[in-house]
Design a protein around this motif. Sequence first.
Motif, short mmCIF file in Angstrom:
data_model
loop_
_atom_site.label_atom_id
_atom_site.label_comp_id
_atom_site.label_asym_id
_atom_site.label_seq_id
_atom_site.Cartn_x
_atom_site.Cartn_y
_atom_site.Cartn_z
N LEU A 1 0.80 -1.22 0.00
CA LEU A 1 0.00 0.00 0.00
C LEU A 1 0.84 1.28 0.00
CD1 LEU A 1 -2.96 0.80 0.01
CD2 LEU A 1 -2.95 0.65 2.49
N ARG A 2 1.98 1.24 0.65
CA ARG A 2 2.81 2.45 0.81
C ARG A 2 3.10 3.18 -0.52
NH1 ARG A 2 6.87 0.48 3.71
NH2 ARG A 2 5.75 0.76 5.66
N PRO A 3 3.50 2.49 -1.60
CA PRO A 3 3.80 3.21 -2.84
C PRO A 3 2.58 3.88 -3.48
CG PRO A 3 4.71 0.99 -2.91
CD PRO A 3 3.85 1.07 -1.70
N ALA A 4 1.39 3.43 -3.14
CA ALA A 4 0.17 3.99 -3.74
C ALA A 4 -0.36 5.20 -2.97
CB ALA A 4 -0.91 2.91 -3.81
N ALA B 1 -11.87 11.05 4.20
CA ALA B 1 -11.09 9.82 4.03
C ALA B 1 -10.69 9.67 2.57
CB ALA B 1 -11.90 8.62 4.49
N ASP B 2 -9.45 9.32 2.36
CA ASP B 2 -8.95 9.13 1.00
C ASP B 2 -8.87 7.66 0.63
OD1 ASP B 2 -8.20 11.97 0.37
OD2 ASP B 2 -6.92 11.65 2.13
N GLU C 1 -11.06 3.76 -6.83
CA GLU C 1 -10.04 3.09 -7.61
C GLU C 1 -9.38 2.04 -6.73
OE1 GLU C 1 -5.61 4.34 -9.26
OE2 GLU C 1 -6.87 5.81 -8.27
N PRO C 2 -9.36 0.77 -7.16
CA PRO C 2 -8.66 -0.26 -6.38
C PRO C 2 -7.17 0.08 -6.31
CG PRO C 2 -9.97 -1.26 -8.13
CD PRO C 2 -9.98 0.22 -8.36
N VAL D 1 -8.76 -5.72 1.07
CA VAL D 1 -9.18 -4.93 -0.07
C VAL D 1 -8.90 -3.47 0.29
CG1 VAL D 1 -11.57 -4.79 0.75
CG2 VAL D 1 -11.08 -4.42 -1.65
N ALA D 2 -8.36 -2.71 -0.67
CA ALA D 2 -8.05 -1.30 -0.44
C ALA D 2 -8.38 -0.51 -1.69
CB ALA D 2 -6.57 -1.13 -0.08
N PHE D 3 -9.02 0.62 -1.50
CA PHE D 3 -9.31 1.48 -2.64
C PHE D 3 -9.25 2.94 -2.23
CE2 PHE D 3 -13.44 0.13 -0.93
CZ PHE D 3 -14.06 1.35 -0.70
N ARG D 4 -9.04 3.76 -3.25
CA ARG D 4 -9.00 5.21 -3.08
C ARG D 4 -10.38 5.76 -3.44
NH1 ARG D 4 -5.41 8.92 -2.60
NH2 ARG D 4 -3.64 7.54 -2.99
#
Length: 131
Positions: A46-49, A94-95, A116-117, A125-128
């Motif tokens: 997740l860090r690079p995104a 929240a982003d 956006e996933p 699961v993580a999304f923006r």
Amino acid sequence: RWTAARRLSVTAGILALSLFATFVRSVSFHNWYEIDRSRLRLCEDLRPALRPDDLIAFVGDLSPDVLYCLDRRGWLFSEITPRNQLRDLVADGADIIVAPRQYEGLLEVFADVPREPLVDAPGYVAFRLRP
């Protein structure tokens, strides 16, 4: 009165004790702050995104270790958090939304929000929001 030899002996003793304590701690079988490997993997993926000012909400997970690992601010919600409270995250700024896959159904409250996933981390699961 302390002589130079006595001061040197005491200083050497304190230094030796400090070095020994550091060694014992470094080889200790117990890590005082362990992060589960799957959560560590989530951090790494997740860090690079992430953008520097991203606020992250974890849904279904009350442990702050991933926020700590990511060096980010955000929210922690349990799986029993009312859906309208989760929906308020959009207005609260929240982003990023992250949840264990087992609680992915809770994220339906964001179905009408552009998203956006971000990562395909095992078990999460993580999304923006609003990409």
